[in-house]
Design a protein around this motif. Structure first.
Motif, PDB file in Angstrom:
ATOM      1  N   GLY A   1       0.839  -1.288   0.078  1.00  0.00           N
ATOM      2  CA  GLY A   1       0.001  -0.076  -0.078  1.00  0.00           C
ATOM      3  C   GLY A   1       0.837   1.359  -0.053  1.00  0.00           C
ATOM      4  N   ARG A   2       0.495   2.255  -0.872  1.00  0.00           N
ATOM      5  CA  ARG A   2       1.240   3.373  -0.944  1.00  0.00           C
ATOM      6  C   ARG A   2       0.433   4.706  -0.405  1.00  0.00           C
ATOM      7  NH1 ARG A   2       6.295   1.448  -1.064  1.00  0.00           N
ATOM      8  NH2 ARG A   2       6.807   0.215  -3.015  1.00  0.00           N
TER       9      ARG A   2
ATOM     10  N   PRO B   1      -8.791  -2.165   4.698  1.00  0.00           N
ATOM     11  CA  PRO B   1      -9.572  -3.334   5.125  1.00  0.00           C
ATOM     12  C   PRO B   1      -9.187  -4.496   4.192  1.00  0.00           C
ATOM     13  CG  PRO B   1     -10.874  -1.312   5.370  1.00  0.00           C
ATOM     14  CD  PRO B   1      -9.432  -1.143   4.778  1.00  0.00           C
ATOM     15  N   LEU B   2      -8.893  -5.675   4.649  1.00  0.00           N
ATOM     16  CA  LEU B   2      -8.440  -6.762   3.919  1.00  0.00           C
ATOM     17  C   LEU B   2      -9.237  -8.270   4.281  1.00  0.00           C
ATOM     18  CD1 LEU B   2      -6.442  -8.436   2.095  1.00  0.00           C
ATOM     19  CD2 LEU B   2      -4.881  -8.343   3.815  1.00  0.00           C
ATOM     20  N   THR B   3      -9.826  -8.659   3.142  1.00  0.00           N
ATOM     21  CA  THR B   3     -10.358  -9.997   3.091  1.00  0.00           C
ATOM     22  C   THR B   3      -9.495 -10.907   2.145  1.00  0.00           C
ATOM     23  OG1 THR B   3     -12.617  -8.924   3.368  1.00  0.00           O
ATOM     24  CG2 THR B   3     -12.272 -11.363   2.652  1.00  0.00           C
ATOM     25  N   ILE B   4      -8.906 -12.011   2.772  1.00  0.00           N
ATOM     26  CA  ILE B   4      -8.059 -13.094   1.967  1.00  0.00           C
ATOM     27  C   ILE B   4      -8.448 -14.534   1.968  1.00  0.00           C
ATOM     28  CG2 ILE B   4      -6.373 -12.765   3.789  1.00  0.00           C
ATOM     29  CD1 ILE B   4      -4.331 -13.026   1.230  1.00  0.00           C
ATOM     30  N   ALA B   5      -8.425 -15.136   0.987  1.00  0.00           N
ATOM     31  CA  ALA B   5      -8.576 -16.627   1.014  1.00  0.00           C
ATOM     32  C   ALA B   5      -7.488 -16.985   0.548  1.00  0.00           C
ATOM     33  CB  ALA B   5      -9.815 -16.993   0.318  1.00  0.00           C
ATOM     34  N   ASP B   6      -6.551 -17.858   1.377  1.00  0.00           N
ATOM     35  CA  ASP B   6      -5.229 -18.133   0.960  1.00  0.00           C
ATOM     36  C   ASP B   6      -5.288 -19.793   1.013  1.00  0.00           C
ATOM     37  OD1 ASP B   6      -2.441 -17.764   0.068  1.00  0.00           O
ATOM     38  OD2 ASP B   6      -2.120 -18.800   1.987  1.00  0.00           O
ATOM     39  N   ASN B   7      -4.718 -20.446  -0.306  1.00  0.00           N
ATOM     40  CA  ASN B   7      -4.691 -21.986  -0.214  1.00  0.00           C
ATOM     41  C   ASN B   7      -3.721 -22.570   0.441  1.00  0.00           C
ATOM     42  OD1 ASN B   7      -5.975 -24.445  -0.810  1.00  0.00           O
ATOM     43  ND2 ASN B   7      -5.118 -24.573  -2.949  1.00  0.00           N
ATOM     44  N   THR B   8      -2.514 -22.476  -0.153  1.00  0.00           N
ATOM     45  CA  THR B   8      -1.211 -22.889   0.414  1.00  0.00           C
ATOM     46  C   THR B   8      -0.398 -21.968   0.326  1.00  0.00           C
ATOM     47  OG1 THR B   8      -0.633 -24.115  -1.804  1.00  0.00           O
ATOM     48  CG2 THR B   8      -1.862 -25.367  -0.213  1.00  0.00           C
ATOM     49  N   GLY B   9       0.708 -22.044   1.223  1.00  0.00           N
ATOM     50  CA  GLY B   9       1.738 -21.231   1.376  1.00  0.00           C
ATOM     51  C   GLY B   9       1.810 -20.266   2.388  1.00  0.00           C
TER      52      GLY B   9
ATOM     53  N   VAL C   1      -2.632  -2.918   8.591  1.00  0.00           N
ATOM     54  CA  VAL C   1      -3.856  -3.021   8.050  1.00  0.00           C
ATOM     55  C   VAL C   1      -4.909  -1.997   8.772  1.00  0.00           C
ATOM     56  CG1 VAL C   1      -6.030  -4.517   7.489  1.00  0.00           C
ATOM     57  CG2 VAL C   1      -3.730  -5.560   7.470  1.00  0.00           C
ATOM     58  N   MET C   2      -5.050  -1.089   7.890  1.00  0.00           N
ATOM     59  CA  MET C   2      -5.993   0.094   8.341  1.00  0.00           C
ATOM     60  C   MET C   2      -7.579  -0.339   8.295  1.00  0.00           C
ATOM     61  SD  MET C   2      -3.775   2.120   9.419  1.00  0.00           S
ATOM     62  CE  MET C   2      -5.019   3.359   9.991  1.00  0.00           C
TER      63      MET C   2
ATOM     64  N   SER D   1       0.426  -8.883  11.940  1.00  0.00           N
ATOM     65  CA  SER D   1       0.762  -7.764  12.904  1.00  0.00           C
ATOM     66  C   SER D   1       0.318  -6.358  12.239  1.00  0.00           C
ATOM     67  CB  SER D   1       2.373  -7.749  13.093  1.00  0.00           C
ATOM     68  OG  SER D   1       2.994  -7.412  11.939  1.00  0.00           O
ATOM     69  N   ALA D   2       0.246  -5.487  13.336  1.00  0.00           N
ATOM     70  CA  ALA D   2      -0.220  -4.159  13.174  1.00  0.00           C
ATOM     71  C   ALA D   2      -1.435  -3.756  12.368  1.00  0.00           C
ATOM     72  CB  ALA D   2       0.883  -3.417  12.562  1.00  0.00           C
ATOM     73  N   VAL D   3      -2.439  -4.356  13.207  1.00  0.00           N
ATOM     74  CA  VAL D   3      -3.920  -4.411  12.437  1.00  0.00           C
ATOM     75  C   VAL D   3      -4.712  -3.371  13.227  1.00  0.00           C
ATOM     76  CG1 VAL D   3      -6.113  -5.398  11.578  1.00  0.00           C
ATOM     77  CG2 VAL D   3      -3.651  -6.668  11.523  1.00  0.00           C
ATOM     78  N   HIS D   4      -5.164  -2.434  12.702  1.00  0.00           N
ATOM     79  CA  HIS D   4      -5.954  -1.093  13.174  1.00  0.00           C
ATOM     80  C   HIS D   4      -7.558  -1.549  13.004  1.00  0.00           C
ATOM     81  CE1 HIS D   4      -2.495   1.382  14.028  1.00  0.00           C
ATOM     82  NE2 HIS D   4      -2.066   0.930  13.201  1.00  0.00           N
ATOM     83  N   GLY D   5      -7.873  -2.528  13.727  1.00  0.00           N
ATOM     84  CA  GLY D   5      -9.382  -3.138  13.671  1.00  0.00           C
ATOM     85  C   GLY D   5      -9.407  -4.615  13.965  1.00  0.00           C
ATOM     86  N   ASP D   6     -10.380  -5.275  13.937  1.00  0.00           N
ATOM     87  CA  ASP D   6     -10.575  -6.580  14.219  1.00  0.00           C
ATOM     88  C   ASP D   6      -9.958  -7.482  13.378  1.00  0.00           C
ATOM     89  OD1 ASP D   6     -12.176  -5.843  16.494  1.00  0.00           O
ATOM     90  OD2 ASP D   6     -14.164  -5.795  15.432  1.00  0.00           O
ATOM     91  N   VAL D   7      -9.669  -8.779  13.827  1.00  0.00           N
ATOM     92  CA  VAL D   7      -8.862  -9.833  13.132  1.00  0.00           C
ATOM     93  C   VAL D   7      -9.802 -10.981  13.288  1.00  0.00           C
ATOM     94  CG1 VAL D   7      -7.189 -11.260  13.035  1.00  0.00           C
ATOM     95  CG2 VAL D   7      -6.627  -8.943  13.318  1.00  0.00           C
TER      96      VAL D   7
END
Length: 224
Positions: free
Chosen positions: A23-24, A105-113, A120-121, A136-142
């Motif tokens: 993110g920039r 805000p981030l929603t991610i589905a990760d299979n393998t790796g 995350v703001m 780490s460093a999430v400004h919200g719920d996880v």
């Protein structure tokens, strides 16, 4: 490269290969760079990267052919994305290491790796199949649903909820809100410096250790 003016969602779906998202602050562009790898020129020519815009959504996808071979993946696309910091991201990743830094805000589905998320703001929602997970460093719920692999979580301003986790240790430190683990199959759990409640509803094999819990502690009874 595509303009990010007026964009309210960025949707990303990638195949084999590592993925890095940065993110920039103040950026008005979405940039993508990649390096393709394949075991033949024919496979290399079939690898595709697409960036399209529909209204306020930007969609980024990769098309990477996969052959079942004894040596594993026949092709991969290593992708780096630069995005505006505050725009919500929706990511689906098939395989390979994923690193995400300083996004909205981030929603991610990760299979393998392996999956490494820092900065995350907003809220973070993760569905992870296998591989180590670092947050780490999430400004919200996880919110994390995990299959297998160790989980390391730190510096969260909201609450952390893990409804399901298979195997692997869980280490959590410096959470302002609650820490709730609904179901943990195996592996140790360690919690430190939690501002709210620490609740584990169901636990299989492995120890539970905690220190610096400011709220209520509720753990499964022995043998549960």
């Amino acid at each position: 490269m595509v303009s990010a003016e007026g964009v309210t969602n960025i949707r990303i779906a990638t195949g084999a290969g590592w993925l890095r998202i940065e993110g920039r602050p103040g950026s008005t562009q979405i940039r993508a760079t990649g390096t393709a790898h394949a075991s033949s020129e024919e496979l290399l020519n079939r690898i595709r990267l697409s960036i399209t815009r529909s209204g306020n959504d930007v969609v980024i996808t990769t098309d990477v052919p996969e052959y079942a071979q004894p040596i594993g993946q026949a092709a991969a696309l290593d992708l780096t994305l630069e995005v505006p910091m505050g725009v919500p991201l929706h990511v689906t990743d098939a395989s390979g290491e994923t690193i995400i830094r300083n996004v909205g805000p981030l929603t991610i589905a990760d299979n393998t790796g392996g999956l490494d998320i820092e900065g995350v703001m907003g809220d973070l929602n993760v569905r992870d199949g296998s591989g180590e997970l670092q947050v780490s460093a999430v400004h919200g719920d996880v919110h994390i649903a995990d299959g297998s692999g160790s989980i390391f979580i730190s510096h969260i301003t909201g609450s952390v909820t893990i409804p399901t986790d298979g195997s692997g240790e869980i280490q959590v430190a410096d959470v302002s809100g609650d820490l709730t683990i609904d179901s943990k199959a195996s592996g140790e759990v360690a919690a430190r410096d939690v501002g709210g409640n620490f609740v584990v509803d169901a636990k299989g094999n492995g120890s539970i250790e905690y220190h610096g819990i400011r709220g209520r502690v509720s753990l499964p009874s022995r043998g549960k």
